[in-house]
Design an enzyme around this catalytic site. Structure first.
Site, short mmCIF file in Angstrom:
data_model
loop_
_atom_site.label_atom_id
_atom_site.label_comp_id
_atom_site.label_asym_id
_atom_site.label_seq_id
_atom_site.Cartn_x
_atom_site.Cartn_y
_atom_site.Cartn_z
N HIS A 163 0.88 -1.54 -0.08
CA HIS A 163 0.05 -0.13 0.02
C HIS A 163 0.85 1.25 -0.23
O HIS A 163 0.36 2.36 -0.21
CB HIS A 163 -0.96 0.10 1.14
CG HIS A 163 -1.96 -1.15 1.34
ND1 HIS A 163 -2.92 -1.38 0.25
CD2 HIS A 163 -2.20 -1.93 2.21
CE1 HIS A 163 -3.53 -2.28 0.49
NE2 HIS A 163 -3.03 -2.88 1.69
N ASP A 197 -2.48 -10.62 -2.35
CA ASP A 197 -2.96 -10.16 -0.81
C ASP A 197 -4.36 -9.78 -1.06
O ASP A 197 -5.02 -9.58 -2.13
CB ASP A 197 -2.39 -8.82 -0.47
CG ASP A 197 -2.80 -8.36 0.95
OD1 ASP A 197 -1.85 -8.61 1.99
OD2 ASP A 197 -3.59 -7.65 0.99
N HIS A 199 -6.30 -7.35 -0.38
CA HIS A 199 -6.41 -6.03 -0.65
C HIS A 199 -5.74 -5.65 -1.74
O HIS A 199 -4.40 -6.00 -1.96
CB HIS A 199 -5.88 -5.18 0.64
CG HIS A 199 -6.65 -5.43 2.02
ND1 HIS A 199 -5.94 -6.20 2.59
CD2 HIS A 199 -7.81 -4.94 2.41
CE1 HIS A 199 -6.59 -6.25 3.93
NE2 HIS A 199 -7.67 -5.44 3.82
N ASP A 286 -4.29 -13.00 3.77
CA ASP A 286 -5.58 -12.25 4.51
C ASP A 286 -6.71 -12.88 3.67
O ASP A 286 -7.90 -12.28 3.80
CB ASP A 286 -5.53 -10.69 4.57
CG ASP A 286 -4.71 -9.97 3.66
OD1 ASP A 286 -4.29 -10.54 2.60
OD2 ASP A 286 -4.47 -8.64 4.06
C1 SP5 Z 1 -0.89 -5.07 4.08
C2 SP5 Z 1 -2.48 -5.31 4.44
O1 SP5 Z 1 -3.13 -6.09 4.18
N1 SP5 Z 1 -3.01 -3.94 4.62
C3 SP5 Z 1 -4.29 -4.09 4.81
C4 SP5 Z 1 -4.82 -2.61 5.67
C5 SP5 Z 1 -6.23 -2.81 5.85
N2 SP5 Z 1 -6.74 -1.94 6.75
C6 SP5 Z 1 -7.99 -1.50 6.79
C7 SP5 Z 1 -8.90 -2.44 7.53
C8 SP5 Z 1 -10.34 -2.05 7.44
C9 SP5 Z 1 -11.39 -2.60 8.38
N3 SP5 Z 1 -12.60 -2.25 8.05
C10 SP5 Z 1 -13.51 -2.61 9.34
C11 SP5 Z 1 -14.79 -1.70 9.41
C12 SP5 Z 1 -15.36 -2.25 10.58
N4 SP5 Z 1 -16.69 -1.66 10.52
ZN ZN Z 2 -4.04 -7.06 2.97
#
Ligand code: SP5
Ligand code: ZN
Length: 343
Positions: A163, A197, A199, A286
């Site tokens: 990211h 990943d 994301h 993930d």
């Molecule tokens: C490297 C990597 O996997 N980074 C991922 C970062 C994700 N962070 C955002 C998580 C969003 C969680 N959303 C929860 C909503 C709760 N209502």
């Molecule tokens: Zn991720």
């Protein structure tokens, strides 16, 4: 196979992050992620775990701007000099704003944070930059292995990287480890990066968006419902000479193995068509069925199968660790991918 890691990742351990709905939660990207993988690797034969040196400035500058590196290096100390109190929870720096346009680096601490940091999950602590450089160093050492003729290498990068953009931190990422490795390899040959990943690999996408030397492919949760929300859509395919050299494969909530393998095969066909010399895999776990941040339904054997599919390209492969937050299964999933990749 040589696997690179650095104990300096332990120096970076934020206590909390703030979700987009305002919830404060315990930080998901924890040091025990690496320790869990190291433990699982003990059972695995034919590999050596080696300590990597930190990345050098020349490696970082192939990807990141000098002003961004300067920010990462100095902002915490500037903050202390400004009178902030160290040694408590508040000693993690969080950003405050986003500029509408980029151009002039703000002089204020809050302004700089808003300018360079995109969300509330990439705090800067006293040793964050040191850990990030050590993490990038793992990716550089693994890339050097491929340049030396190895067919497989891996980097246990923490903090992760995909990211992080040219001049931005986000989503637990500060320096884009995979991009730093790819930029080093691309000085010699064409490189493909496959990001698996959960994301979208938006930082990697940005870094090589205008390049036809590095093909970037990302398979991920559709950003219409998932982080990073603003990029990673199928319509984004590169720009300028890089047009056609980026592809996003967006998957629905709850995607299971069969649909995942189908996307992986389509992506890997593009890799083969590109005929790179090296293939880098930004490997996040993930996508696992019980990952606390994901919704996909992959099981451990699925990573073995993904490894097999990747091996089918017949290219030298470097694995770079990205996400994966189910600590209990992370080690086995990592091993499954390596086993599927073979020698
Ligand atoms: C490297 C990597 O996997 N980074 C991922 C970062 C994700 N962070 C955002 C998580 C969003 C969680 N959303 C929860 C909503 C709760 N209502
Ligand atoms: Zn991720």
């Amino acid at each position: 196979m040589n696997i690179y890691y650095s104990p300096e990742h332990l120096l970076h351990s934020p206590t909390f992050e703030i979700f987009e709905d305002g919830q404060h939660v315990n930080y998901f990207e924890t040091p025990d992620r690496i320790e869990a993988i190291l433990l699982a690797l003990r059972e695995f034969e034919n590999l050596q775990v080696l300590k990597a040196n930190p990345a050098e400035q020349t490696d970082l500058l192939r990807v990141h701007s000098a002003e961004y590196l300067n920010f990462l290096e100095n902002i915490y100390v500037e903050w202390l000099a400004d009178g902030a109190e160290a040694g408590n929870r508040a000693s993690a720096l969080y950003p405050t704003a986003q500029p509408l346009t980029k151009g002039v680096v703000p002089s204020s601490i809050s302004g700089k944070l808003g300018y360079f940091v995109k969300d509330l999950s990439a705090p800067i602590l006293p040793h964050t930059y040191q850990a990030a450089k050590a993490s990038a160093g793992c990716a550089v050492s693994a890339a050097q292995q491929l340049l030396n003729g190895a067919n497989r290498s891996a980097a246990l990068c923490r903090p992760p990287g995909h990211h992080a953009g040219i001049a931005s931190s986000a989503g637990y990422c500060y320096l884009n480890n995979a991009a730093i490795a790819a930029a080093k390899l691309a000085e010699h040959q064409r490189v493909a990066i496959l990001d698996i990943d959960y994301h979208a690999g938006n930082g990697t996408q940005e870094i090589f968006y205008n390049s036809d030397q590095v093909l970037t492919l990302s398979i991920h949760a559709d950003p219409s419902y998932e982080y990073p929300y603003f990029n990673g859509f199928a319509s984004e395919t590169g720009a300028g000479v890089g047009k056609g050299y980026h592809h996003n494969f967006t998957l629905a909530r709850g995607t299971k193995s069969a649909a995942y393998f189908d996307a992986a095969q389509r992506a890997l066909q593009m890799v083969s068509h590109f005929q790179p010399q090296f293939l880098l895999v930004s490997a996040g776990f993930d996508t696992y069925q019980s990952d606390p941040l994901g919704t996909f339904k992959l099981d451990t054997p699925a990573y073995n199968k993904i490894g097999n599919l990747i091996a089918g390209c017949g290219l030298p492969v470097q694995v770079v660790l990205e996400g994966g937050y189910d600590i209990v299964n992370l080690g086995n999933n990592f091993v499954a991918l390596l086993e599927g990749l073979g020698e």
